[in-house]
Write a protein that holds these residues in place. Structure first.
Motif, PDB file in Angstrom:
ATOM      1  N   LYS A 647       0.822  -1.218   0.000  1.00  9.11           N
ATOM      2  CA  LYS A 647       0.000   0.000   0.000  1.00  9.11           C
ATOM      3  C   LYS A 647       0.854   1.266   0.000  1.00  9.11           C
ATOM      4  N   TRP A 650       1.141   2.324  -3.424  1.00 16.23           N
ATOM      5  CA  TRP A 650      -0.157   2.455  -4.082  1.00 16.23           C
ATOM      6  C   TRP A 650      -0.421   3.903  -4.497  1.00 16.23           C
ATOM      7  N   THR A 651      -1.044   4.083  -5.660  1.00 12.66           N
ATOM      8  CA  THR A 651      -1.513   5.410  -6.060  1.00 12.66           C
ATOM      9  C   THR A 651      -2.969   5.289  -6.460  1.00 12.66           C
ATOM     10  N   TRP A 654      -3.830   3.286  -9.497  1.00 11.22           N
ATOM     11  CA  TRP A 654      -3.246   1.950  -9.599  1.00 11.22           C
ATOM     12  C   TRP A 654      -4.166   0.946 -10.293  1.00 11.22           C
ATOM     13  N   SER A 700       7.296  -1.265  -3.911  1.00 14.23           N
ATOM     14  CA  SER A 700       6.795  -1.354  -5.291  1.00 14.23           C
ATOM     15  C   SER A 700       6.882  -2.789  -5.814  1.00 14.23           C
ATOM     16  N   LEU A 703       3.736  -4.347  -4.418  1.00  9.36           N
ATOM     17  CA  LEU A 703       2.541  -3.932  -5.153  1.00  9.36           C
ATOM     18  C   LEU A 703       2.500  -4.616  -6.521  1.00  9.36           C
ATOM     19  N   THR A 707      -0.325  -6.778  -8.498  1.00  7.60           N
ATOM     20  CA  THR A 707      -0.777  -6.433  -9.844  1.00  7.60           C
ATOM     21  C   THR A 707      -0.738  -7.651 -10.767  1.00  7.60           C
ATOM     22  N   LEU A 740      -6.327  -4.642  -1.426  1.00  8.29           N
ATOM     23  CA  LEU A 740      -5.761  -4.466  -2.770  1.00  8.29           C
ATOM     24  C   LEU A 740      -6.279  -5.549  -3.709  1.00  8.29           C
TER      25      LEU A 740
END
Ligand code: ZN
Ligand code: ZN
Ligand code: FE
Length: 794
Positions: A647, A650-651, A654, A700, A703, A707, A740
């Protein structure tokens, strides 16, 4: 009789109202409504529901019945209203309206209402020096107070509750019998003259001489002592949430090093100083249930930093009993209190004074006790907002035992639930009575709580199962319980039950695609499943795809030692050479070489290392590779810390960028073999290791792992949707509590025009399993019986 004056079309009917209609001020509501509509008759509680006989002109009767449904008290949940004509008698129209004593009946479809937080009217009186209940810690009315926790059996009347030992004083009796009063037939009605009281004891059980147990409690909390506080559904253990020393002391005594601790604060205003509150969260916190809500922690508050180490969220709730409110009224009371379950690790929360003194005596310094017995143990409910919707993580106080309605007629059936995070369910007709959170059945006390609760539910809902259903896993205590019931037994696969729970909540009876991202559950092929893509119907399923299998070196111990999964994931992704000590990524270099040798032998030899497609274990593996955590002290810890880390990268845009390629681009992480799909976790692992090697930012990488997982699953679902023509997708499983994953998957699936369903009345985790089992087993039983009938007739 036929010569009644027909000009006015008088009629006499019996109205049966079913649902949560007892203990919610329903009879006084009917009484007042009847006076307003000038209707003669009676109202009574029966175990079948609230029965009204009403006589009036037919147009007024119609309006009355309409008003019963439209103006019901806030806590009532009406599931059905049925009327039948009664023979006419002229006298009936002239009589008055009265409330009859409760009558026991044969079949109970009436729910015992859940326990409800103190209402605003009672709160005002509690704090009003002119009120006769000023500062009385057990004030309540028909709109609030204990219900499920004090009920012995039905019908819900005072002699069948733990209030039976408190004869009401004159003033309380008057209120109780006055139809115009807010306490008319409020079963727990009491005051300082006639009701329960509090007392402060030391941890040897000696009552302390003090004229203000609450002031003493507050100052003790301020000093950093640990308090055991008897509440509505059980004991809490409490310390000041602003003192890291007090929190550390509680953690050490409770042997709970890291698991997040929930807190209570006096008001929304105070909550706003500690966490991000939006209107949806405020609504949940102040709802009649007053659950614990998981919210994002603000930085730089005066909360102790050891409340939820490594996690960016905090569980927060508002005071829900008068006693809580009075505690925060004390001058010395810390502005936030830890309020965690009063139990020893893994066992059910204590409810009785003597039991608490015996079990919590080494944890708590002082005990704030009371003498209103808790007949049913109920933990605090826990909710979380994801994708702009509330999700239940633990369904207990305020929510249980309200029945859940389904679209299909069920036999009387008991669903025994899973082995961990257990709930059980009883089905009958179109209702499912889901138990409160029972917990992990891996110790004797929890198993006793489980058995007692099943008996209690059978009694209060007057239900005798004709069949049982359990998990495929034969070693769960719940499966063993099912086996000894000596009734027709149905077995439901764990992840099928997860999927069907969501389908049943939404009334879906056509085939759907299901994505179940979970810890573990026994699969239909005998291996351990947990990252599953199914085509599911209510009574059958087909496994279309799953995450790659990883070995669990050491078996069960691997679930508490993520480093084992880290090594296993490297082995599966890159082969044996990659786990040689000098080849390990630097994040795993500290692993003891002896341990590594044993593990390598297990992985290459395949012994004591069962295969699993669990998503939870894949998260453990990635958490280990990133060196977030190599050992855990509570279930889900590594995965939650991985989510927290992700997180940070996170943007807000995303989710919009998860599917950057054209829809026809098949993810490299998908492999097909004979119509069975594998989501190759090796691709994710390679990306993670690659990122570590290049010294990328860990958040990242974390994340990006999310993804890749989301985009691969979405691609697979897109393919399967085209192949099968199915456009409805169900999401469930414990890993979906990761916001997420849930928000990402919901977003990407919707972006390819699929319809997404998740459970909102039930937990995403194993708390929903028994509900799914009820439907699977119930419908199989119905069809077996009807098939048997067919055979006989054929
Ligand atoms: Zn009230
Ligand atoms: Zn009284
Ligand atoms: Fe599960």
């Amino acid at each position: 009789m036929r010569n009644l004056n027909t000009k006015h079309k008088y009629k006499r009917v019996e109205i049966l109202v079913r649902g949560t209609v007892q203990g919610v001020g329903f009879r006084p509501f009917i009484y007042n409504l009847a006076s307003r509509f000038e209707i003669a008759g009676t109202v009574s509680n029966t175990s079948d529901g609230v029965v009204i006989t009403a006589a009036a002109e037919d147009n007024r009767l119609d309006l009355f019945i309409q008003a019963v449904q439209e103006q019901a008290p806030p806590l009532a949940k009406i599931t059905s209203v049925t009327t039948r004509a009664l023979p006419n008698s002229k006298e009936d129209y002239k009589g008055s309206f009265s409330i009859l004593p409760s009558v026991p009946g044969l079949s109970a479809n009436t729910a015992i209402p859940p326990d409800i937080a103190l209402c605003n009217d009672c709160l005002r009186e509690l704090l009003d020096p002119g009120d006769r209940r000023f500062h009385y810690p057990f004030i309540n009315c028909t709109n609030c107070g204990p219900r499920f926790t004090i009920v012995e059996t039905i019908p819900y009347d005072r002699p069948q509750t733990s209030m039976k030992v408190f004869p009401m004083c004159k003033a309380c009796t008057k209120e109780y019998h006055d139809p115009g009063n807010r306490r008319f037939h409020a079963q727990p009605n009491a005051c300082a003259d006639c009701g329960p009281h509090i007392a402060l004891h030391n941890n040897e059980g000696t009552r302390l001489a003090t004229n203000s147990p609450l002031a003493e409690t507050a100052s003790s909390l301020k000093k950093g002592l640990v308090l055991a506080i008897r509440g509505m559904g059980g004991f809490h253990l409490s310390v000041s949430a602003c003192s890291p020393e007090a929190v550390a002391l509680l953690r050490q005594r409770k042997r709970r090093p890291d698991k997040p601790l929930a807190i209570m604060v006096s008001s929304l205003e105070v909550a706003k100083r500690f966490c991000c509150l939006d209107p949806a969260a405020e609504e949940l916190l102040t709802s009649p249930e007053h659950p614990i809500v998981l919210l994002e922690k603000l930085e730089h508050t005066n909360l102790a930093d050891n409340l939820a180490p490594g996690i960016d969220e905090i569980g927060i709730m508002l005071p829900y009993t008068p006693l809580h409110h009075l505690l925060f009224e004390q001058a010395d009371c810390p502005e936030a209190l830890v309020m965690t379950s009063g139990n020893t690790s893994g066992t059910p929360i204590c409810t009785a004074n003597d039991d608490a003194l015996a079990k919590l005596g080494k944890i708590a310094d002082l005990f704030l006790l009371h003498n209103r017995e808790i007949l049913t143990r109920v933990d605090d409910s826990v909710l979380k907002i994801m994708a702009d919707q509330p999700f239940i993580l633990r369904r207990a106080r305020g929510l249980a035992p309200a029945p859940i309605q389904v679209a299909w007629k069920l036999p009387e059936i008991l669903a025994c639930g899973p082995g961990m995070k257990n709930t059980f369910s009883l089905g009958r007709n179109k209702s499912v009575f889901l138990s409160q959170h029972i917990g992990d059945l891996d110790n004797l006390e929890s198993y006793e709580f489980y058995q007692e609760s099943i008996e209690h539910f059978k009694k209060v809902f007057q239900l005798e199962p004709e069949a049982v259903v359990c998990d495929l896993h034969p070693d769960y205590m719940s499966s063993r319980y099912a086996a000894q019931c000596k009734l027709p037994l149905y077995k439901a696969q764990h992840h099928h039950a997860h999927a069907v729970a969501v389908m049943a909540e939404h009334g879906l009876d056509e085939p759907v695609l299901a994505i179940i991202l979970d810890g573990t559950g026994l699969g239909g092929d005998g291996s351990i499943w947990g990252g599953e893509i199914f085509r599911t119907e209510l009574t059958t399923y087909e496994r279309l795809g799953h995450l790659s299998q990883l070995r669990l070196p050491g078996g069960d111990i691997a679930t508490t030692e993520p480093w084992r999964l880290g090594i296993s994931a490297l082995f599966h992704s890159f082969g044996i050479d990659s786990i040689a000590p000098d080849r390990l990524p630097e994040t795993l270099r500290q692993i003891d070489s002896g341990n590594l040798d044993v593990l390598t032998a297990m992985l290459t030899g395949g012994f004591n290392s069962p295969l699993t497609s669990s998503c939870g274990r894949l998260f453990d593996a990635v958490a280990s590779l990133l060196d977030i955590r190599q050992h855990i002290s509570y279930e889900g810890q590594a995965a939650m810390e991985l989510e927290t880390l992700a997180k940070k990268a996170w943007t807000p845009t995303w989710a919009g960028h998860i599917l950057p390629n054209s829809h026809t681009n098949i993810s490299p992480a998908l492999k097909e073999n004979d119509g069975k799909w594998e989501i190759c976790s090796a691709e994710f692992v390679k990306r993670v290791v690659d990122g570590i090697g290049r010294g990328e930012d860990k958040s990242s990488i974390a994340l990006q792992f999310h993804t890749m997982l989301i985009s691969s699953i979405t691609r697979l679902i897109e393919i399967l949707s085209l192949q099968t023509g199915i456009r409805k997708v169900v999401l469930s499983g414990g890993c979906m509590q990761n916001s997420l994953l849930l928000e990402g998957l919901s977003h990407t699936l919707k972006s390819i025009q699929l319809k997404v369903y998740t459970g909102n009345l039930l937990p995403l985790n194993d708390g929903a399993i028994s509900f799914g089992q009820t439907i699977i087993g119930g419908l199989r039983h119905v069809s077996r019986n009807s098939n048997a009938g067919d055979q006989r007739s054929g």
